[in-house]
Scaffold this motif. Sequence first.
Motif, short mmCIF file in Angstrom:
data_model
loop_
_atom_site.label_atom_id
_atom_site.label_comp_id
_atom_site.label_asym_id
_atom_site.label_seq_id
_atom_site.Cartn_x
_atom_site.Cartn_y
_atom_site.Cartn_z
N ALA A 272 -3.20 31.32 21.17
CA ALA A 272 -2.94 32.30 22.22
C ALA A 272 -4.24 32.98 22.66
O ALA A 272 -4.50 33.15 23.86
N LEU A 273 -5.09 33.37 21.69
CA LEU A 273 -6.36 34.03 22.02
C LEU A 273 -7.28 33.12 22.83
O LEU A 273 -7.96 33.58 23.75
N SER A 274 -7.30 31.85 22.49
CA SER A 274 -8.21 30.91 23.15
C SER A 274 -7.62 30.33 24.42
O SER A 274 -8.24 29.47 25.06
N SER A 275 -6.41 30.80 24.79
CA SER A 275 -5.73 30.33 26.02
C SER A 275 -5.51 28.83 26.01
O SER A 275 -5.60 28.17 27.04
N SER A 276 -5.22 28.28 24.82
CA SER A 276 -4.89 26.86 24.74
C SER A 276 -3.58 26.59 25.47
O SER A 276 -2.64 27.38 25.38
N PRO A 277 -3.48 25.49 26.22
CA PRO A 277 -2.25 25.21 26.95
C PRO A 277 -1.16 24.64 26.05
O PRO A 277 -1.45 24.01 25.02
N GLN A 278 0.08 24.86 26.42
CA GLN A 278 1.21 24.20 25.79
C GLN A 278 2.17 23.78 26.89
O GLN A 278 2.09 24.28 28.03
N CYS A 279 3.08 22.88 26.57
CA CYS A 279 4.01 22.37 27.57
C CYS A 279 5.18 23.33 27.73
O CYS A 279 5.81 23.72 26.75
N ALA A 280 5.44 23.72 28.97
CA ALA A 280 6.52 24.66 29.24
C ALA A 280 7.88 24.09 28.87
O ALA A 280 8.82 24.85 28.58
N ASN A 281 8.01 22.75 28.85
CA ASN A 281 9.29 22.13 28.52
C ASN A 281 9.45 21.86 27.03
O ASN A 281 10.44 21.27 26.59
N GLY A 282 8.49 22.29 26.22
CA GLY A 282 8.58 22.13 24.78
C GLY A 282 8.11 20.79 24.25
O GLY A 282 8.09 20.58 23.03
N ALA A 283 7.69 19.88 25.13
CA ALA A 283 7.24 18.57 24.70
C ALA A 283 5.84 18.66 24.10
O ALA A 283 5.09 19.61 24.35
N ALA A 284 5.50 17.63 23.30
CA ALA A 284 4.18 17.60 22.69
C ALA A 284 3.10 17.31 23.73
O ALA A 284 1.99 17.83 23.64
N GLU A 285 3.43 16.50 24.73
CA GLU A 285 2.49 16.18 25.80
C GLU A 285 3.22 16.25 27.12
O GLU A 285 4.41 15.93 27.22
N CYS A 286 2.51 16.64 28.18
CA CYS A 286 3.13 16.76 29.49
C CYS A 286 2.06 16.79 30.56
O CYS A 286 0.87 16.92 30.27
N ASP A 287 2.50 16.69 31.81
CA ASP A 287 1.59 16.80 32.94
C ASP A 287 0.97 18.20 32.99
O ASP A 287 1.61 19.18 32.61
N SER A 288 -0.24 18.29 33.45
CA SER A 288 -0.93 19.58 33.48
C SER A 288 -0.19 20.61 34.34
O SER A 288 -0.37 21.82 34.16
N ALA A 289 0.64 20.15 35.28
CA ALA A 289 1.41 21.06 36.12
C ALA A 289 2.42 21.85 35.29
O ALA A 289 2.88 22.92 35.73
N LEU A 290 2.79 21.34 34.10
CA LEU A 290 3.75 22.02 33.24
C LEU A 290 3.07 22.85 32.15
O LEU A 290 3.74 23.41 31.30
N HIS A 291 1.74 22.91 32.20
CA HIS A 291 1.03 23.68 31.18
C HIS A 291 1.26 25.17 31.37
O HIS A 291 1.29 25.70 32.48
N THR A 292 1.42 25.87 30.25
CA THR A 292 1.49 27.32 30.23
C THR A 292 0.72 27.81 29.01
O THR A 292 0.23 27.01 28.21
N LYS A 293 0.59 29.13 28.87
CA LYS A 293 -0.15 29.68 27.75
C LYS A 293 0.78 30.04 26.60
O LYS A 293 1.97 30.28 26.80
N TYR A 294 0.24 30.06 25.38
CA TYR A 294 1.01 30.48 24.23
C TYR A 294 1.38 31.95 24.37
O TYR A 294 0.57 32.79 24.75
N GLY A 295 2.63 32.26 24.06
CA GLY A 295 3.08 33.64 24.07
C GLY A 295 3.28 34.20 25.47
O GLY A 295 3.17 33.51 26.49
N ASN A 296 3.59 35.47 25.50
CA ASN A 296 3.79 36.20 26.76
C ASN A 296 2.52 37.01 27.02
O ASN A 296 2.29 38.02 26.37
#
Length: 493
Positions: A272-296
């Motif tokens: 979360a601190l380093s703004s690492s992306p995660q998939c908004a749909n919960g998948a391990a890998e996804c298109d960059s358009a679905l990337h979001t940040k950890y936490g709120n």
Amino acid sequence: MKYLALTALLLSSNTAVASIWVDATNLHLRHHIQRLSDANIIKSPVTTYPLMWDAINEDINQVKLDNLPKELRNSYMQVMHYYKKSKANKFANQLKLSAANNPKRLHGFGDSYREKAKLTLSRETVGDFWAFKVSSQLRHAPEGGQEFTFDDSYAAIIYENWILKVGAPPQWWGPGWGSSLLMTNNARPLPALSLTRSNNEAFDTPLLSWIGRWSFTAQMAKLESNRTVPDALLWSTRATIRPFDSLEIGANWSIQWGGQGQSNSLSNFWNALSSSPQCANGAAECDSALHTKYGNQLAGIDLRWHNTILDVPFAFYAQTVGEDAVNYRPVDKAYVYGLDSSAFFNGTRLYLEYTDTQVGCAGGSSTALNCYYEHGTYKTGYRYHKRSIGSTFDNDAKAWSLGAIGETDEHHQWHAKLTIAKLNSDNVDRSPLPEIGNQVSEVFEELKQIEFEYKMPIKKGLLTLGVQGEYSTFLTQDNQTEFTVYSSWDLRY
């Protein structure tokens, strides 16, 4: 004679203060500190509360009263009164009673009450390298359901230029008087472990000395259990700089993370601190358009710039805080803008403030609302005990506030405020569940509210009397008119 009378009043005051900081409950003390700051007498950043006494003591101790302009002497004497009391007293006790026929709906800096009735008992003690306060409250019909609380209690250790603290003192981050976007007293104080810079002296190195005096605070807070994600954690940090006498700039960042059912690991916090992306749909890998940040996550900046026109002091301030960063830049942004001046009778401050939390979900021209302060995982949102941790207007609101802060010739204090707001502008709440979504108004509401508050010393304490009237119009229900009368008596000894 006027200043002799003020001196006599202050010397005879039974107000006991024993604290290492100026807390976020004293509106009039903040007003006087800001006057000295706008006159460049205080050169430290002053828009983060609690404000450390150590950050401003050098400036105020160098002042010679006879050299001050007459219009600033009252403010200087008020600030010095509280400062000397805080240094002279090693302990202070407080008994405070407050009562009202309605609970407080909108909260600005230093408001006097929250519930219909509350009893506060506290004791604060300060040593050479430590400080602590035990404060207990008995509340009648409180929001969140906790009748007995320990808000404003803390324990602190002072080491060199840093203060390590655990506790829940009230906080206010930003230049606004009526509202701020990331950290305010709208919600009950957050219990947190924090680290704060005590003296805001500038860097000695040429590479960084240009930023001027600077402040820093960071904290990890634990939120309540009665949430969709119980016991979530909230990391928050704020830094301010004063590169010029006339300009103060602040930066804020909060991350809601962890809690029951979520990872509380250090690696997750680092993501979360380093703004690492995660998939908004919960998948391990996804298109960059679905990337979001950890936490709120919420982050933003604010500034306050002061100047004079024809020897009349004024200031402009602004703040923006956004969510859902793209390329490290928040895109869903709310705003606060304001103008103020203390050039009126007896140094009265007038302020005009505009707040806009009507934020589209995808930034830009999006008309989809119910997103600001909300989150897909942390569905209770950026709130604590049913109150926004940031703006008192919650999300999807546009509000104007016109206020005046002043004193009489007898040094009784008063505050008047007119608020005109459009609340929950899309007439839709996030959820039918009471603990989720907009907590100010579940439907669209046009609100007009006027409030007047008066404070005066009586019976060795400070008596507050207030009256408030509001008129609300709705789309699908009858208009409402409500009048509130409130009072409090604050004894410190």
